[in-house]
Structures are given as structure tokens and as C-alpha cells.
Scaffold this motif. Sequence first.
Motif, PDB file in Angstrom:
ATOM      1  N   ARG A  15       0.824  -1.207   0.000  1.00 22.74           N
ATOM      2  CA  ARG A  15       0.000   0.000   0.000  1.00 22.74           C
ATOM      3  C   ARG A  15       0.866   1.268   0.000  1.00 22.74           C
ATOM      4  NH1 ARG A  15      -2.917  -4.003   2.358  1.00 22.74           N
ATOM      5  NH2 ARG A  15      -5.207  -3.929   2.246  1.00 22.74           N
ATOM      6  N   ARG A  19       0.872   4.195  -2.859  1.00 23.06           N
ATOM      7  CA  ARG A  19       0.601   5.600  -2.516  1.00 23.06           C
ATOM      8  C   ARG A  19       1.751   6.505  -2.974  1.00 23.06           C
ATOM      9  NH1 ARG A  19      -1.892   9.146   1.217  1.00 23.06           N
ATOM     10  NH2 ARG A  19      -1.060  11.189   0.624  1.00 23.06           N
ATOM     11  N   GLN A 162      -4.576   0.863   5.266  1.00 15.18           N
ATOM     12  CA  GLN A 162      -4.410   1.918   4.264  1.00 15.18           C
ATOM     13  C   GLN A 162      -4.059   3.240   4.910  1.00 15.18           C
ATOM     14  OE1 GLN A 162      -4.428   1.585   0.742  1.00 15.18           O
ATOM     15  NE2 GLN A 162      -3.432   3.563   1.113  1.00 15.18           N
ATOM     16  N   ASP A 166      -0.678   5.411   4.222  1.00 12.59           N
ATOM     17  CA  ASP A 166      -0.732   6.826   3.845  1.00 12.59           C
ATOM     18  C   ASP A 166       0.152   7.668   4.758  1.00 12.59           C
ATOM     19  OD1 ASP A 166      -2.501   6.255   1.799  1.00 12.59           O
ATOM     20  OD2 ASP A 166      -4.286   6.831   2.938  1.00 12.59           O
TER      21      ASP A 166
END
Length: 248
Positions: A15, A19, A162, A166
Amino acid sequence: MRFAVMGGTGLIGSRTVKRLNADGNEAVPHSKSTGVDVITGQGLDEALAGTDVVIDLTNSPTFDDASPDFFRQSVRNLLEAGRKAGVRHAVALSIVGVDQVPELDYYRAKTLQEELLAAGPIPYSIVRATQFMEFVDSIMSWTADAAGVRLPATPIQPIAAQDVADAVAEIAAGDPLQGIHNIAGPEVFPLDELGRITLAARSDSWTVTTDDSAGMFAVVRGDVLTAGPDASLAPTRYSDWLASHKGP
């Protein structure tokens, strides 16, 4: 910017890579499956060549007393390879309250990881996250039997994977903190109640019994696994995450 993401094929790593690349960077995932081994050092020099930032999302294969050796060796290898490559920022993912639970081998190992990174030659940032929402099922499985699940009432502040990715990407793209940044989900639950909410959402017939001697989190004192007032709170609520996930 060019990022080398160690453990970049895992839950958080994949993830984070996505990103960073979506933000216009060049993030490359590395793991044993891509030929990079942080313990033996195989492939590290090649992986870090031309890299601005290295992100360490690797994890010990065990949670027992062998885990300190994993982090001791892996951090030393990463820092040495990063120093030679001219890496300008090293980022590691850790756990909120990790230094407050010395009874757990794995938490002592993660504390060691933080200490080695802070003492190393590369400017650094440590992102401490609370327990992942994706791990609630695993936590319940540790104490599950035919009668149901036993869980302590330990306060937990779950965060979605997630949201963790981030935050790691944001910190990694900025200047080194030379310190720790805490992130957490927006809600605190007693772990036993979190289990009941999870099972009810899935129409599971298992019951949760409150047992403050059950499982790994039984040794946790007070609310040390929840974030303090300086933490950044992620947006995803547990009910919303459950609604979008049929399983872990």
C-alpha cells in the motif's frame, strides 16, 4: 524522489508503494521474493543504489525471543548499506506504546529496532501505529476454542492498514523527524468489546468471554497501546472498515 521500500510486498508495504507512486515518486518494493534479504545482506547494495529514502517495513518471522536478533541484524545491514549508498532518510514503522510493554519479546525487539535506527548514521523518522484493524481476526484466533473466544478488556485504538500506509508515505516524503510520530484510529475499544462487534458484524455465533489473563495483550497495563494527545488520528472508523471487509 526515489524510495526503497523494504518489506514492500506485504500488507503495509504494498500500500505504501502504491501511494508513493501515485504521488509521483519512484517507489520500488523489495523483499526476499524480489531477491533482497535484510538478514544476509543479499541484494541490499543494489536495492539502495540511487535511493533517497529507505522505508523499513520488514518484520521478524516470529514474535518470540528470536525477534531481537532479527531486528538487530536487519537494521545494522540496512543502515550500513544506506550509508554507503548516500541515503538521506531512513523510516521505520513501529508500534504505539512499544516501549511500555517489556514483558513481550516482540515489543522489546521493536524497541531495539527504534534505538538502533536513532543511533545510526542516517537521519531518521519512526512512525508508531496502533493495532491494525486487519489483525483483529488473528488476535481473536489466539484464544479461540470450541466454546468461543476469550479476550482481555485491554484498550485498543485500531487503525486501517491503508491509513497506516498513507501516514508512512507522507512522513517518508518529508524531512527526517529525528524522532517519533504516533498515528492511531479515531476510536478506542476494550479488546473484548471489539471482538464482540467484529463477530456481530459477521453474524458469527461465537461468543466472547472477558478474560484478563487471555492472550498476548493480557500483560498490557492500562491504556499504553492507545495514542496520546500528540497523535494524528486516521479517518477510517472500525464500523466502516468492517462494512467493506468480509474478512481480514
